[in-house]
Design an enzyme around this catalytic site. Structure first.
Site, PDB file in Angstrom:
ATOM      1  N   ASN A 120    -130.393 -12.597   0.921  1.00  0.00           N
ATOM      2  CA  ASN A 120    -129.828 -12.576   2.238  1.00  0.00           C
ATOM      3  C   ASN A 120    -130.893 -12.137   3.380  1.00  0.00           C
ATOM      4  O   ASN A 120    -132.077 -11.287   2.802  1.00  0.00           O
ATOM      5  CB  ASN A 120    -128.291 -11.810   2.485  1.00  0.00           C
ATOM      6  CG  ASN A 120    -128.522 -10.356   2.098  1.00  0.00           C
ATOM      7  OD1 ASN A 120    -129.206  -9.566   2.713  1.00  0.00           O
ATOM      8  ND2 ASN A 120    -127.851 -10.072   1.132  1.00  0.00           N
ATOM      9  N   ASP A 170    -122.287 -11.445  -2.948  1.00  0.00           N
ATOM     10  CA  ASP A 170    -120.958 -11.524  -3.408  1.00  0.00           C
ATOM     11  C   ASP A 170    -120.615 -12.354  -4.586  1.00  0.00           C
ATOM     12  O   ASP A 170    -119.978 -12.240  -5.496  1.00  0.00           O
ATOM     13  CB  ASP A 170    -120.003 -12.014  -2.234  1.00  0.00           C
ATOM     14  CG  ASP A 170    -119.781 -11.148  -1.043  1.00  0.00           C
ATOM     15  OD1 ASP A 170    -119.739  -9.715  -1.446  1.00  0.00           O
ATOM     16  OD2 ASP A 170    -119.667 -11.367   0.154  1.00  0.00           O
ATOM     17  N   LYS A 227    -137.780 -23.342 -15.351  1.00  0.00           N
ATOM     18  CA  LYS A 227    -137.514 -23.622 -14.160  1.00  0.00           C
ATOM     19  C   LYS A 227    -136.682 -25.042 -14.000  1.00  0.00           C
ATOM     20  O   LYS A 227    -136.861 -25.855 -14.804  1.00  0.00           O
ATOM     21  CB  LYS A 227    -138.800 -23.997 -13.400  1.00  0.00           C
ATOM     22  CG  LYS A 227    -138.863 -24.477 -12.100  1.00  0.00           C
ATOM     23  CD  LYS A 227    -140.342 -24.900 -11.664  1.00  0.00           C
ATOM     24  CE  LYS A 227    -140.239 -25.507 -10.224  1.00  0.00           C
ATOM     25  NZ  LYS A 227    -141.415 -26.450  -9.916  1.00  0.00           N
ATOM     26  N   PHE A 261    -120.795  -0.143   5.127  1.00  0.00           N
ATOM     27  CA  PHE A 261    -121.066  -0.719   6.066  1.00  0.00           C
ATOM     28  C   PHE A 261    -120.328  -2.327   6.213  1.00  0.00           C
ATOM     29  O   PHE A 261    -119.785  -2.865   5.304  1.00  0.00           O
ATOM     30  CB  PHE A 261    -122.671  -1.282   6.203  1.00  0.00           C
ATOM     31  CG  PHE A 261    -123.412   0.077   6.836  1.00  0.00           C
ATOM     32  CD1 PHE A 261    -123.515   1.141   5.998  1.00  0.00           C
ATOM     33  CD2 PHE A 261    -124.035   0.084   7.894  1.00  0.00           C
ATOM     34  CE1 PHE A 261    -124.274   2.392   6.418  1.00  0.00           C
ATOM     35  CE2 PHE A 261    -124.843   1.105   8.492  1.00  0.00           C
ATOM     36  CZ  PHE A 261    -124.834   2.136   7.877  1.00  0.00           C
ATOM     37  N   LYS A 295    -111.717  -3.511   5.977  1.00  0.00           N
ATOM     38  CA  LYS A 295    -112.697  -3.294   4.826  1.00  0.00           C
ATOM     39  C   LYS A 295    -112.419  -1.720   4.423  1.00  0.00           C
ATOM     40  O   LYS A 295    -112.575  -1.404   3.222  1.00  0.00           O
ATOM     41  CB  LYS A 295    -114.081  -3.589   5.203  1.00  0.00           C
ATOM     42  CG  LYS A 295    -114.556  -5.043   5.136  1.00  0.00           C
ATOM     43  CD  LYS A 295    -115.711  -5.448   5.243  1.00  0.00           C
ATOM     44  CE  LYS A 295    -116.269  -6.732   5.582  1.00  0.00           C
ATOM     45  NZ  LYS A 295    -117.331  -7.424   5.918  1.00  0.00           N
ATOM     46  N   LYS A 339    -111.347  -1.417   0.589  1.00  0.00           N
ATOM     47  CA  LYS A 339    -112.229  -0.774  -0.196  1.00  0.00           C
ATOM     48  C   LYS A 339    -112.293   0.607  -0.523  1.00  0.00           C
ATOM     49  O   LYS A 339    -112.901   1.246  -1.167  1.00  0.00           O
ATOM     50  CB  LYS A 339    -113.740  -1.120   0.292  1.00  0.00           C
ATOM     51  CG  LYS A 339    -113.754  -2.823   0.248  1.00  0.00           C
ATOM     52  CD  LYS A 339    -115.538  -2.821   0.515  1.00  0.00           C
ATOM     53  CE  LYS A 339    -115.657  -4.360   0.839  1.00  0.00           C
ATOM     54  NZ  LYS A 339    -116.895  -5.051   0.247  1.00  0.00           N
TER      55      LYS A 339
HETATM   56  N1  CTP Z   1    -120.428  -4.332  -0.919  1.00  0.00           N
HETATM   57  C1  CTP Z   1    -120.648  -3.845  -2.090  1.00  0.00           C
HETATM   58  N2  CTP Z   1    -120.356  -4.763  -3.179  1.00  0.00           N
HETATM   59  C2  CTP Z   1    -120.268  -6.112  -2.944  1.00  0.00           C
HETATM   60  C3  CTP Z   1    -120.376  -6.581  -1.629  1.00  0.00           C
HETATM   61  C4  CTP Z   1    -120.269  -5.604  -0.565  1.00  0.00           C
HETATM   62  O1  CTP Z   1    -120.822  -2.856  -2.545  1.00  0.00           O
HETATM   63  N3  CTP Z   1    -120.574  -7.168  -3.836  1.00  0.00           N
HETATM   64  C5  CTP Z   1    -120.248  -3.111   0.192  1.00  0.00           C
HETATM   65  C6  CTP Z   1    -121.656  -3.247   1.070  1.00  0.00           C
HETATM   66  O2  CTP Z   1    -122.647  -2.481   0.599  1.00  0.00           O
HETATM   67  C7  CTP Z   1    -121.093  -2.742   2.409  1.00  0.00           C
HETATM   68  C8  CTP Z   1    -119.479  -3.364   2.253  1.00  0.00           C
HETATM   69  O3  CTP Z   1    -119.284  -3.470   0.934  1.00  0.00           O
HETATM   70  O4  CTP Z   1    -120.903  -1.324   2.492  1.00  0.00           O
HETATM   71  C9  CTP Z   1    -118.920  -4.515   3.193  1.00  0.00           C
HETATM   72  O5  CTP Z   1    -120.036  -5.385   2.766  1.00  0.00           O
HETATM   73  P1  CTP Z   1    -119.986  -6.868   3.523  1.00  0.00           P
HETATM   74  O6  CTP Z   1    -121.059  -7.753   3.296  1.00  0.00           O
HETATM   75  O7  CTP Z   1    -119.922  -6.922   5.134  1.00  0.00           O
HETATM   76  O8  CTP Z   1    -118.331  -7.543   3.082  1.00  0.00           O
HETATM   77  P2  CTP Z   1    -117.776  -8.033   1.908  1.00  0.00           P
HETATM   78  O9  CTP Z   1    -117.059  -7.140   1.074  1.00  0.00           O
HETATM   79  O10 CTP Z   1    -118.795  -8.874   1.287  1.00  0.00           O
HETATM   80  O11 CTP Z   1    -116.709  -8.817   2.808  1.00  0.00           O
HETATM   81  P3  CTP Z   1    -116.575 -10.312   3.362  1.00  0.00           P
HETATM   82  O12 CTP Z   1    -117.505 -11.263   2.604  1.00  0.00           O
HETATM   83  O13 CTP Z   1    -115.340 -10.756   3.403  1.00  0.00           O
HETATM   84  O14 CTP Z   1    -117.385 -10.152   4.723  1.00  0.00           O
END
Ligand code: CTP
Length: 396
Positions: free
Chosen positions: A208, A277, A287, A321, A335, A339
């Site tokens: 990302n 995610d 490859k 975050f 969140k 969480k």
């Molecule tokens: N986070 C994490 N592990 C993951 C995904 C996210 O620890 N696999 C943590 C990020 O480091 C951040 C928080 O969760 O502190 C929120 O991350 P964000 O990407 O905004 O949210 P998601 O949980 O991925 O939710 P969504 O996809 O619904 O936005």
């Protein structure tokens, strides 16, 4: 004791504001010495700076006023902080490329004190790819920028390029020298930063836009507030911060493992990282070759690190975050609960001057029945303010 500020003035119409800056700095009880480029002298006579600073003004590398010292080295050593204001595109370009062909640039290369640059130029110059590239290089080299403000420019354009006001620059200098309280002294803080990479095959991965800037700023702020910091970093192009343990990781799973191994001893965990995610279900050993027609990569969920830490929380304070593109407060609040975090720092990554790759950020700090907005701050300053606010609320 009075601190020494070396002001390097390069040539643009904003030189007149640099005279006001010297006045403000001396009123704020700093010792100020000034070096001018030849172009700067086209705009304002050195005498104005001499009168304001009550010190000799330097502009010629070969005009040694004191035979006991070499002026550009002596000035560089004398300074506790160097401010280049206005910093023209030319001086930024020279510094980014290590060119030292006058008194200002030789002194800047000899400096070990922090150097801040306050650019001022036409809006299109500021937007030019070469200028942007040079600014990015200097950021990576550890230089700090005082961003120009927007408004009416002397060239007739309205846009970004005005030298920040002398009062504002003076405030930043004053803050810089303010002794920081150390509310996190004795606390172990784990900070995760940057993106993760999820491999598809030996030559491809999914990732990302996270650059790690905010996470690194959080780690440095925690260090400056006294904490023992472990920075768990996904792949970034940032220089390694000093004064902390840095663990480099690649995937979401690597990041989880590194944090989990130290979770018991942690007092605070700050999850700034943009964690994937999903990851490819099958990582190809060789490859992947293209085939006729479309294809699909099957994805499986990664561990939600923050949620897992939340489930196993004992004494730890968890700060997450949330990068959002809409409904920031409501997604951030969801969140927080989902969480089991203590705070969520939520930002709208689509807002100008906010989100991935920028040096500034605007965020909402969301706690239980508490929300506070922090707007348009440099990420380094924002990180300090966020941690100070949290430390105060938590009675640390
Ligand atoms: N986070 C994490 N592990 C993951 C995904 C996210 O620890 N696999 C943590 C990020 O480091 C951040 C928080 O969760 O502190 C929120 O991350 P964000 O990407 O905004 O949210 P998601 O949980 O991925 O939710 P969504 O996809 O619904 O936005």
């Amino acid at each position: 004791m009075k601190k020494n500020i070396l002001l390097c003035v390069s040539g643009g119409i904003a030189v007149y504001k640099a005279v006001a800056l010297v006045s403000k700095l001396t009123q704020a009880h700093f010792n100020v010495k000034v070096i001018m480029t030849a172009s700067a002298r086209q705009f304002v006579n050195p005498l104005s700076f001499q009168v304001m600073s009550k010190n000799d003004v330097f502009f010629d590398t070969f005009d040694e006023k004191d035979s006991q010292v070499i002026a550009h080295i002596d000035l560089a050593d004398w300074a506790d902080l160097i401010v280049v204001a206005p910093a023209t595109a030319n001086v930024i370009g020279k510094l980014a490329n290590g060119i030292a062909d006058d008194m200002v640039t030789t002194t800047l290369l000899a400096a070990t004190a922090p150097v801040w640059l306050a650019p001022a130029m036409n809006v299109h110059m500021y937007d030019h790819p070469a200028v942007k590239r040079n600014i990015a290089t200097l950021h990576a080299d550890g230089y700090r920028f005082i961003e120009p403000s927007e408004g009416y420019l002397a060239c007739g354009y309205v846009g970004k390029g005005r030298l920040e006001e002398p009062e504002k620059i003076t405030d930043l200098v004053v803050q810089h020298f303010m002794p920081k309280a150390q509310p996190l002294k004795g606390k172990k803080v784990i900070v995760s930063a940057g993106p993760t990479r999820e491999r598809v095959d030996p030559v491809r991965f999914m990732t990302n836009f996270s650059t790690g800037k905010m996470g690194y700023a959080m780690a440095e702020a925690a260090r400056d507030l006294g904490a023992d910091v472990v920075l768990v970093s996904g792949p970034t192009n940032l220089p390694k911060p000093t004064g902390m343990q840095v663990i480099d990781v690649e995937s979401a799973q690597n990041m989880f493992d590194a944090i989990w191994a130290q979770y018991n001893q942690a007092d605070i965990v700050i999850k700034t990282a943009a964690v994937a995610d999903y990851r490819p279900k099958n990582v190809h050993g060789q490859k992947m070759k293209k085939q006729p027609g479309d294809t699909a990569i099957e994805l499986e969920r990664t561990t939600d690190i923050l949620a897992t830490l939340g489930q196993h929380k004992e004494h730890q304070l968890l700060i997450g975050f949330a990068a959002e593109t809409n409904d920031v407060e409501s997604y951030g609040t969801q969140k927080l609960t989902k969480k089991n975090a203590d705070y969520i720092i939520a930002n709208d990554v689509t807002e100008a001057g906010s989100g991935f790759g920028t040096d500034t950020n605007s965020v909402l700090l969301i706690g239980k029945e508490f929300t506070q907005k922090f707007a348009h701050l440099p990420k380094t300053e924002l990180a300090i303010q966020l941690l100070e606010t949290i430390a105060e609320r938590e009675g640390l």
